[in-house]
Design a protein around this motif. Sequence first.
Motif: not given
Length: 316
Positions: A192-198, A202-203, A230-234
């Motif tokens: 399955p594909v999940v996710g979206g806007n980083l 993170a929020a 991007i580093d912080r959110m990952l």
Amino acid sequence: MSEPATSIPVPPGGLVVPPRLRPGDVVAVVAPCGPPDEVRLARGVRVLRDMGLEVVTGPHVFDRDRYLAGSDAARAADLQEAWCDPAVAAVLCARGGYGATRIVGLLDWDAMRAAGPKTLAGSSDVTALHRAFAVELGVASWFGPMPACSTVSDPGGPEPRTFEHFTAALFGTPEPVTGDRVIVSGDRVVAPVVGGNLTLLAALCGTPYRLRARGAIVLLEDVGEAPYRIDRMLTQLLESGALDGAAGFALGSWVSCGDPYPTLEERLAPLGVPVIAGLPVGHGTPQLSVLLGALGAIDAQSCSLTGSITVPMEAV
């Protein structure tokens, strides 16, 4: 309002895929996030009508409250009423911006579950709704272009590849989305594909709608974020356990993000799963569509993401 449901685990075959649209179907355009530009939205509505769809707009779609498209209550009411209307086959979000996270707690999920599955489409801030609809309703939803955004509503008409792919997404099955680089090679992954806007993922950490990547292909994209952010959110997603057990990563567009790839490779490569990148999904042009929650496949050989596939359950 009903309490948030316990998270529905993503089954091996993904979430329930809503029926494809047909010419003559009614679609509702609502504004659950930021305020849409009226001229752009009018152009986007014409595009949808030219596709053979009947279009209605939410009563509060042109409300304004600072950076929001009206009050939280009004935005939630438009979304819920459209979803629960038996005449409406799809709910399309006018644009992203900010505000979706403010309304998920105002929705009557029991009533929306009773309405049955239908199409939800949108991207960017709408990531919060994709996660909430997956958790509360168990329904797959389209991450892609929106009627009041540039790829659909520019004066010269919709961007051709975006329009072709979006039309196929709504009415049939779109072609695979192909990237331009492989960060980590590996075998073909079906999941399955999940996710979206980083930023939104993170929020959502610490909420009932947080990302759960175990056994799934994770789509990530963003706009206007420096590599250190991007580093912080990952890092937040990694440390929170949101990315534990991910089966692979498909990285979309990173418009105005500098060079994010050293950071993306540094944070994701150690997970030891395939990572493909440069997919035209997210905030760039063209803006192709991905069905979140449905079974998909990434192939590092062709650097592609194929969505809404069907395989024997024992093969997953």
